[in-house]
Design a protein around this motif. Structure first.
Motif, PDB file in Angstrom:
ATOM      1  N   LEU A 112       0.931  -1.305   0.081  1.00 57.36           N
ATOM      2  CA  LEU A 112      -0.039  -0.070   0.104  1.00 57.36           C
ATOM      3  C   LEU A 112       0.945   1.330   0.000  1.00 57.36           C
ATOM      4  N   THR A 113       0.204   2.275  -0.388  1.00 51.55           N
ATOM      5  CA  THR A 113       1.008   3.731  -0.495  1.00 51.55           C
ATOM      6  C   THR A 113       1.107   3.820   1.105  1.00 51.55           C
ATOM      7  N   GLU A 114       2.008   5.019   1.303  1.00 52.13           N
ATOM      8  CA  GLU A 114       2.391   5.374   2.736  1.00 52.13           C
ATOM      9  C   GLU A 114       1.394   6.052   3.532  1.00 52.13           C
ATOM     10  N   ASP A 115       0.376   6.585   2.635  1.00 51.66           N
ATOM     11  CA  ASP A 115      -0.797   7.307   3.374  1.00 51.66           C
ATOM     12  C   ASP A 115      -1.747   6.377   3.358  1.00 51.66           C
ATOM     13  N   ALA A 116      -2.038   5.142   2.844  1.00 52.12           N
ATOM     14  CA  ALA A 116      -3.329   4.306   2.586  1.00 52.12           C
ATOM     15  C   ALA A 116      -3.583   3.713   4.158  1.00 52.12           C
ATOM     16  N   THR A 117      -4.532   3.804   4.497  1.00 52.04           N
ATOM     17  CA  THR A 117      -5.154   3.017   5.838  1.00 52.04           C
ATOM     18  C   THR A 117      -6.445   2.173   5.264  1.00 52.04           C
ATOM     19  N   VAL A 118      -6.201   0.788   5.088  1.00 52.64           N
ATOM     20  CA  VAL A 118      -7.604   0.197   4.489  1.00 52.64           C
ATOM     21  C   VAL A 118      -7.933  -0.804   5.390  1.00 52.64           C
ATOM     22  N   ARG A 119      -9.018  -1.530   5.382  1.00 46.30           N
ATOM     23  CA  ARG A 119      -9.310  -2.731   5.819  1.00 46.30           C
ATOM     24  C   ARG A 119      -9.756  -3.439   4.642  1.00 46.30           C
ATOM     25  N   ALA A 120      -9.163  -4.877   4.553  1.00 48.78           N
ATOM     26  CA  ALA A 120      -9.331  -5.710   3.543  1.00 48.78           C
ATOM     27  C   ALA A 120     -10.035  -7.029   3.615  1.00 48.78           C
ATOM     28  N   ASN A 121     -11.201  -7.228   2.687  1.00 48.34           N
ATOM     29  CA  ASN A 121     -11.895  -8.413   2.888  1.00 48.34           C
ATOM     30  C   ASN A 121     -12.279  -9.034   1.459  1.00 48.34           C
ATOM     31  N   ALA A 122     -12.559 -10.402   1.381  1.00 46.88           N
ATOM     32  CA  ALA A 122     -12.463 -10.936  -0.016  1.00 46.88           C
ATOM     33  C   ALA A 122     -13.876 -11.764   0.089  1.00 46.88           C
TER      34      ALA A 122
END
Length: 411
Positions: free
Chosen positions: A124-134
């Motif tokens: 991820l990019t430095e400023d990215a904050t994500v929650r991942a689900n599939a």
């Protein structure tokens, strides 16, 4: 052994990174004193990977398009580093033309293949904050990786996500272990008449019984039935097992009739792959294997020696118990429901069983050299009885198979 790929190097899976579509991973497990080999399923090809922004503006979605349904995948993980997301697609491979996308929160995408399982490693990019689900796309076989930038998740959303994941695991297991395809192999054919005695030819008897059996399986069990031959055609022995593998069969049944030098010999017997334990089993095996004389290239069988038999038996050991169980059910039906003399369940190295990567049996329905059995097997009633007996055995096997063979989660 793993292969590492990266989206910064153009097209993926070039050269020696291409994995074979069908291969065996021999995993030897000592379970109760029995060595077991677990087969790897055929790899599904990933034909495209696309990245798009969510319609609500709350993140991005990575869409994975495949040539056919991927039966199992992991939930995405962010191991010890929130800037990396790992996602594994089991028994999958990336097509050569596919480039892994970047953009949005994705700075770089790498991929690693370990034992045929495809893992995406998303940086991820430095400023990215994500929650991942599939999850699966409800309208196709596509898989979706949701990279949500929303930091808040309600208890209801978490519960729904967990429930969806649980349903996917259960459905994947159910589909994987459902006995939905059977290959029936009528022995001999064409210039190979098989056993011939008392005016009866084996190739005709076994084709008639095979078609009756297939009709019962389709009508009463809803099973897809495929035939290695459905007319008077000769098919090479090695091709019969390969045909079953290519069509994803869950069961392989080769139908035959016997013959002996003595007209007094009679009775049924059902075989599964292994070394011959008796002289009579060896004689049957030699007669059935001798049909390779009708094939154009017999050199392929030069490697079918004792050492290769050990390897083949080891490879098939995951299925030997199931093959033996089915053989026993067939012989029980012959004896109890059709009143035939059962000569028992036996092992022998039949060439036709070597290449079948699923539970496989070879059925000898009786001796054409015995006038009484020849008359029975050539009659409409006799053929109906024998096909019905094998059908009932498969029906009982199917019930046990689907009830007792659910895979371990994550397998």
């Amino acid at each position: 052994m793993s292969m590492l790929l990266s989206s910064t190097h153009g097209n993926m899976m070039h050269g020696d990174a291409q994995m074979p579509s069908r291969y065996w991973v021999l995993v030897l497990l000592l379970i109760g004193g029995v060595w077991t080999a677990l087969p790897a399923a055929a790899q599904v090809q990933i034909r495209d990977v696309e990245l798009a922004e969510r319609s609500d503006g709350q993140g991005h979605v990575l869409r994975v398009q495949t040539t056919e349904r991927i039966e199992a995948f992991s939930m995405p993980e962010q191991p010890n580093d929130s800037s990396v997301v790992e996602w594994t697609l089991y028994n999958a491979a990336l097509a050569e033309s596919v480039e892994l996308p970047t953009g949005g929160p994705i700075a770089q995408v790498g991929a690693e293949i370990i034992d045929g399982h495809f893992t995406l490693r998303i940086h991820l990019t430095e400023d990215a904050t994500v929650r991942a689900n599939a999850y699966r796309d409800g309208a196709s076989d596509d898989l979706l990786l949701n990279l949500s930038t929303s930091t808040a998740q309600s208890a209801e959303e978490r519960a729904e996500e967990a429930a969806r994941s649980a349903r996917e695991v259960v459905e994947s297991a159910r589909q994987r272990w459902r006995l939905d395809t059977v290959v029936i192999d009528p022995g001999h054919g064409g210039q190979d008449h098989g056993a011939t005695a008392n005016g009866v030819r084996e190739k005709e008897i076994v084709l008639a019984v095979s078609k009756k059996l297939g009709g019962y399986l389709e009508e009463y069990l809803g099973i897809e039935v495929l035939y290695t031959r459905d007319d008077d055609t000769f098919i090479e022995l090695e091709e019969r097992g390969r045909f079953a593998n290519e069509h994803g069969a869950k069961l392989f049944i080769s139908i035959h009739a016997n013959a002996a030098g003595s007209s007094q010999a009679y009775g049924t017997e059902t075989f599964f792959l292994g070394p011959s334990k008796t002289e009579s089993a060896r004689r049957v095996m030699e007669r059935e294997n001798s049909v390779i004389r009708y094939e154009d290239n017999t050199d392929v069988y030069d490697e079918y020696d004792d050492q290769q038999l050990v390897r083949a038996t080891l490879t098939q050991s995951a299925y030997l118990r199931q093959s033996q169980d089915l053989a026993g059910l067939i012989e029980d039906q012959f004896s109890e429901r059709v009143n035939r003399r059962s000569r028992g369940v036996k092992q022998a190295p039949f060439y036709v069983l070597w290449g079948a990567s699923m539970p496989a049996v070879l059925v000898e329905m009786g001796f054409l050299s015995n006038r009484s059995e020849a008359n029975f097997l050539s009659s409409e009633q006799g053929q109906t009885y024998m096909a019905s007996a094998i059908f009932r055995a498969v029906r009982e096997y199917k019930s046990h198979y689907e009830r007792g063979m659910a895979p371990v989660a994550g397998e």
